[in-house]
Design a protein around this motif. Structure first.
Motif, mmCIF file in Angstrom:
data_model
loop_
_atom_site.group_PDB
_atom_site.id
_atom_site.type_symbol
_atom_site.label_atom_id
_atom_site.label_comp_id
_atom_site.label_asym_id
_atom_site.label_seq_id
_atom_site.Cartn_x
_atom_site.Cartn_y
_atom_site.Cartn_z
ATOM 1 N N ILE A 77 -16.589 6.370 -21.479
ATOM 2 C CA ILE A 77 -17.707 5.422 -21.389
ATOM 3 C C ILE A 77 -17.234 4.335 -20.430
ATOM 4 C CG2 ILE A 77 -19.146 3.800 -22.712
ATOM 5 C CD1 ILE A 77 -19.490 6.798 -23.558
ATOM 6 N N LEU A 78 -18.031 4.081 -19.371
ATOM 7 C CA LEU A 78 -17.577 3.148 -18.336
ATOM 8 C C LEU A 78 -17.896 1.680 -18.677
ATOM 9 C CD1 LEU A 78 -17.290 5.985 -17.008
ATOM 10 C CD2 LEU A 78 -17.306 4.770 -14.866
ATOM 11 N N SER A 79 -17.556 0.768 -17.756
ATOM 12 C CA SER A 79 -17.480 -0.656 -18.127
ATOM 13 C C SER A 79 -18.795 -1.282 -18.595
ATOM 14 C CB SER A 79 -16.920 -1.470 -16.950
ATOM 15 O OG SER A 79 -17.725 -1.329 -15.810
ATOM 16 N N ALA A 80 -19.887 -1.061 -17.836
ATOM 17 C CA ALA A 80 -21.128 -1.766 -18.192
ATOM 18 C C ALA A 80 -21.692 -1.209 -19.498
ATOM 19 C CB ALA A 80 -22.148 -1.632 -17.059
ATOM 20 N N SER A 115 -6.901 5.856 -15.191
ATOM 21 C CA SER A 115 -7.126 4.479 -15.616
ATOM 22 C C SER A 115 -8.038 3.835 -14.557
ATOM 23 C CB SER A 115 -5.799 3.740 -15.769
ATOM 24 O OG SER A 115 -6.039 2.438 -16.255
ATOM 25 N N SER A 116 -8.049 2.512 -14.504
ATOM 26 C CA SER A 116 -9.038 1.832 -13.660
ATOM 27 C C SER A 116 -8.538 0.434 -13.304
ATOM 28 C CB SER A 116 -10.339 1.731 -14.462
ATOM 29 O OG SER A 116 -11.192 0.731 -13.959
ATOM 30 N N ILE A 117 -9.134 -0.147 -12.259
ATOM 31 C CA ILE A 117 -8.895 -1.568 -11.967
ATOM 32 C C ILE A 117 -9.293 -2.435 -13.169
ATOM 33 C CG2 ILE A 117 -8.990 -1.530 -9.451
ATOM 34 C CD1 ILE A 117 -12.006 -2.236 -9.643
ATOM 35 N N ALA A 118 -10.096 -1.850 -14.081
ATOM 36 C CA ALA A 118 -10.518 -2.575 -15.287
ATOM 37 C C ALA A 118 -9.368 -2.828 -16.250
ATOM 38 C CB ALA A 118 -11.607 -1.785 -16.000
ATOM 39 N N MET A 140 -14.194 -4.275 -23.297
ATOM 40 C CA MET A 140 -13.753 -3.170 -24.158
ATOM 41 C C MET A 140 -13.262 -2.000 -23.306
ATOM 42 S SD MET A 140 -12.942 -1.840 -26.892
ATOM 43 C CE MET A 140 -13.575 -2.465 -28.433
ATOM 44 N N TYR A 141 -13.964 -1.735 -22.190
ATOM 45 C CA TYR A 141 -13.521 -0.662 -21.281
ATOM 46 C C TYR A 141 -12.087 -0.929 -20.811
ATOM 47 C CZ TYR A 141 -13.677 2.245 -16.987
ATOM 48 O OH TYR A 141 -13.429 3.161 -15.979
ATOM 49 N N GLY A 142 -11.830 -2.166 -20.405
ATOM 50 C CA GLY A 142 -10.490 -2.526 -19.922
ATOM 51 C C GLY A 142 -9.445 -2.410 -21.023
ATOM 52 N N ARG A 167 -4.820 4.302 -11.362
ATOM 53 C CA ARG A 167 -5.835 3.274 -11.628
ATOM 54 C C ARG A 167 -6.845 3.352 -10.491
ATOM 55 N NH1 ARG A 167 -1.035 -0.820 -12.531
ATOM 56 N NH2 ARG A 167 -0.683 -0.476 -14.748
ATOM 57 N N PHE A 168 -7.984 4.010 -10.765
ATOM 58 C CA PHE A 168 -8.990 4.125 -9.705
ATOM 59 C C PHE A 168 -9.749 2.821 -9.535
ATOM 60 C CE2 PHE A 168 -9.418 8.958 -10.131
ATOM 61 C CZ PHE A 168 -8.915 9.195 -8.861
ATOM 62 N N PRO A 169 -10.106 2.517 -8.279
ATOM 63 C CA PRO A 169 -11.075 1.443 -8.028
ATOM 64 C C PRO A 169 -12.486 2.018 -8.178
ATOM 65 C CG PRO A 169 -10.287 2.336 -5.955
ATOM 66 C CD PRO A 169 -9.618 3.136 -7.056
ATOM 67 N N GLY A 170 -13.515 1.299 -7.776
ATOM 68 C CA GLY A 170 -14.875 1.822 -7.801
ATOM 69 C C GLY A 170 -14.975 3.031 -6.878
ATOM 70 N N LEU A 171 -15.577 4.107 -7.371
ATOM 71 C CA LEU A 171 -15.670 5.330 -6.564
ATOM 72 C C LEU A 171 -17.086 5.505 -6.042
ATOM 73 C CD1 LEU A 171 -13.486 7.755 -8.710
ATOM 74 C CD2 LEU A 171 -12.802 6.241 -6.837
ATOM 75 N N GLY A 180 -22.546 4.287 -15.144
ATOM 76 C CA GLY A 180 -22.784 3.025 -15.865
ATOM 77 C C GLY A 180 -21.628 2.057 -15.771
ATOM 78 N N GLY A 181 -21.134 1.863 -14.532
ATOM 79 C CA GLY A 181 -20.014 0.938 -14.320
ATOM 80 C C GLY A 181 -20.460 -0.312 -13.588
ATOM 81 N N THR A 182 -19.496 -1.164 -13.262
ATOM 82 C CA THR A 182 -19.743 -2.438 -12.589
ATOM 83 C C THR A 182 -19.766 -2.245 -11.076
ATOM 84 O OG1 THR A 182 -18.598 -3.466 -14.417
ATOM 85 C CG2 THR A 182 -18.853 -4.809 -12.439
ATOM 86 N N THR A 183 -19.059 -1.208 -10.600
ATOM 87 C CA THR A 183 -19.001 -0.969 -9.153
ATOM 88 C C THR A 183 -20.141 -0.060 -8.672
ATOM 89 O OG1 THR A 183 -17.494 0.899 -9.518
ATOM 90 C CG2 THR A 183 -16.481 -1.234 -9.072
ATOM 91 N N ASP A 184 -21.041 0.332 -9.591
ATOM 92 C CA ASP A 184 -22.099 1.306 -9.232
ATOM 93 C C ASP A 184 -22.991 0.822 -8.076
ATOM 94 O OD1 ASP A 184 -21.067 2.420 -11.517
ATOM 95 O OD2 ASP A 184 -22.975 2.709 -12.537
ATOM 96 N N SER A 277 -13.592 -10.569 -13.416
ATOM 97 C CA SER A 277 -12.314 -10.441 -14.143
ATOM 98 C C SER A 277 -11.385 -9.420 -13.489
ATOM 99 C CB SER A 277 -12.584 -10.042 -15.601
ATOM 100 O OG SER A 277 -12.929 -8.669 -15.700
ATOM 101 N N TRP A 278 -11.870 -8.699 -12.474
ATOM 102 C CA TRP A 278 -11.080 -7.634 -11.844
ATOM 103 C C TRP A 278 -10.450 -8.128 -10.540
ATOM 104 C CZ3 TRP A 278 -14.973 -2.889 -12.330
ATOM 105 C CH2 TRP A 278 -15.098 -2.565 -13.688
ATOM 106 N N PRO A 279 -9.393 -7.424 -10.082
ATOM 107 C CA PRO A 279 -8.734 -7.831 -8.831
ATOM 108 C C PRO A 279 -9.670 -7.804 -7.608
ATOM 109 C CG PRO A 279 -7.385 -6.227 -10.024
ATOM 110 C CD PRO A 279 -8.710 -6.272 -10.725
HETATM 111 C C1 AKB Z 1 -16.662 0.828 -13.549
HETATM 112 O O1 AKB Z 1 -17.201 0.019 -12.773
HETATM 113 O O2 AKB Z 1 -16.717 0.763 -14.779
HETATM 114 C C2 AKB Z 1 -15.824 1.927 -12.926
HETATM 115 C C3 AKB Z 1 -14.414 1.500 -12.814
HETATM 116 C C4 AKB Z 1 -13.978 0.708 -11.654
HETATM 117 O O3 AKB Z 1 -13.623 1.791 -13.676
HETATM 118 N N1 AKB Z 1 -16.403 2.290 -11.680
#
Ligand code: AKB
Ligand code: NAD
Length: 317
Positions: A77-80, A115-118, A140-142, A167-171, A180-184, A277-279
């Protein structure tokens, strides 16, 4: 020859990774799985099983049935969505990972989990974020991502399970929409540019985040799977990145190719809080040193390719 089970295989990464792995290892050696069946090349081209990662028995049964030796765990389950459904995010991201690691320990499997930048938070250094640094995420995702990194380290150190991850960034990709993420926004902007000629951005000007085009993300997974384990000091949570931009920079890149394209802003505070909150940018030196990580796409090359591929997909001249 590897026999790989991919969980969450119909998602943004899984739908492309599964096809790539099938080309490399053979269709029957890559078992895709997901919560339910839907129309997809993944289901047409090779084995597909229903696997809910919160069900440990289901994972164990499929592993034994297909004599699997690696699991690539993409069920999440992604961040948003995770901020709206924190219990679900904990159960899927942590409960699912725990079940997979337990099966891996019992059956002697390798496990790859992104993992993720989260996994970073507001107290992490924002620019050129180091490989090893403060990790106190406030989503919670982080929380599940940093806990997952530590849990994978634990299974490697205590039980010798061959765990690996980045640790993937936004793809950014054109095959399957993000989940359903923040980088969508950085995917939706391309669709909206082509379909409507305008885009309303949910994040503020100046919100820089790391991003990567999907072909590089697929290469990162395959290269780390194939890497010599004796050279891996970090194993589970390599910083990887390909570019860092804010909404204005991606907008300008598209506008160069589509001069009529317009963007305005309608900032969603809950998304903005996560993004803040992310880099701004990661330091991926360790991935480069330990397994020769080398991304091919920058913002300009990605924009050319995204627009070309989406024009075909959406049948827009
Ligand atoms: C998200 O935005 O939740 C993902 C991620 C960077 O882990 N794309
Ligand atoms: P996605 O949301 O597109 O796909 C996840 C898949 O998991 C979906 O198909 C969903 O149906 C499935 N799923 C949900 N609950 C499940 C359950 N209980 N059992 C089995 N399957 C379940 O996600 P994605 O973008 O493909 O991400 C895959 C992994 O990569 C995740 O761990 C994610 O945190 C990580 N990641 C992704 C990105 C990105 O930008 N896409 C960035 C950083 C990290």
């Amino acid at each position: 020859m590897k026999k790989i089970l991919v969980t969450g295989a119909l998602g943004q990464i899984g739908s492309e990774l599964t096809m790539n792995l099938r080309e490399k290892y053979g269709n029957d050696n890559v078992i895709a799985s997901g919560l339910n069946k839907k129309e997809s090349k993944v289901i047409e081209t090779g084995p597909f099983e229903i696997v809910d990662v919160t069900n440990a028995q289901q994972i164990a049964d499929i592993v034994k049935k297909h004599k699997v030796d690696w699991i690539i765990n993409l069920a999440a389950i992604l961040s948003a969505v995770g901020e709206n459904k924190p219990t679900l995010a904990w159960n899927v991201n942590m409960g699912g990972l725990f079940n997979i690691l337990e099966v891996a320990r019992e059956e002697n499997l390798g496990v790859f989990t992104p993992s993720s930048i989260a996994a970073f938070g507001p107290s992490t250094p924002k620019d050129e974020t180091p490989q090893d640094t403060i990790q106190r995420p406030n989503t919670m995702y982080g929380v599940t991502k940093v806990s997952g990194e530590i849990l994978c380290d634990y299974y490697y150190e205590k039980y010798g399970v061959d765990t690996r991850g980045v640790r993937f960034p936004g793809l950014i990709s054109h095959e399957t929409l993000p989940g359903g993420g923040t980088t969508d926004y950085a995917v939706h902007i391309y669709y909206e540019a082509l379909k409507n000629g305008e885009f309303t951005c949910p994040l503020k000007k100046g919100t820089k985040m790391d991003m990567m085009y999907m072909p590089d993300a697929i290469n990162a997974i395959v290269d780390l799977l194939e890497a010599d384990p004796s050279k891996l000091k970090h194993r589970n949570a390599f910083n990887v990145t390909a570019m860092s931009f804010d909404p204005e920079e991606i907008y300008r890149e598209i506008k160069k190719r589509m001069p009529e394209f317009k963007m305005d802003y309608n900032v969603k505070p809950e998304l903005q809080k996560i993004a803040d909150s992310w880099p701004n940018s990661l330091d991926d030196t360790q991935a480069k040193k330990q397994w020769d990580w080398n991304p091919r796409y920058d913002l300009s090359a990605m924009t050319d390719d995204m627009l070309e591929k989406l024009r075909k997909k959406l049948d827009i001249k």
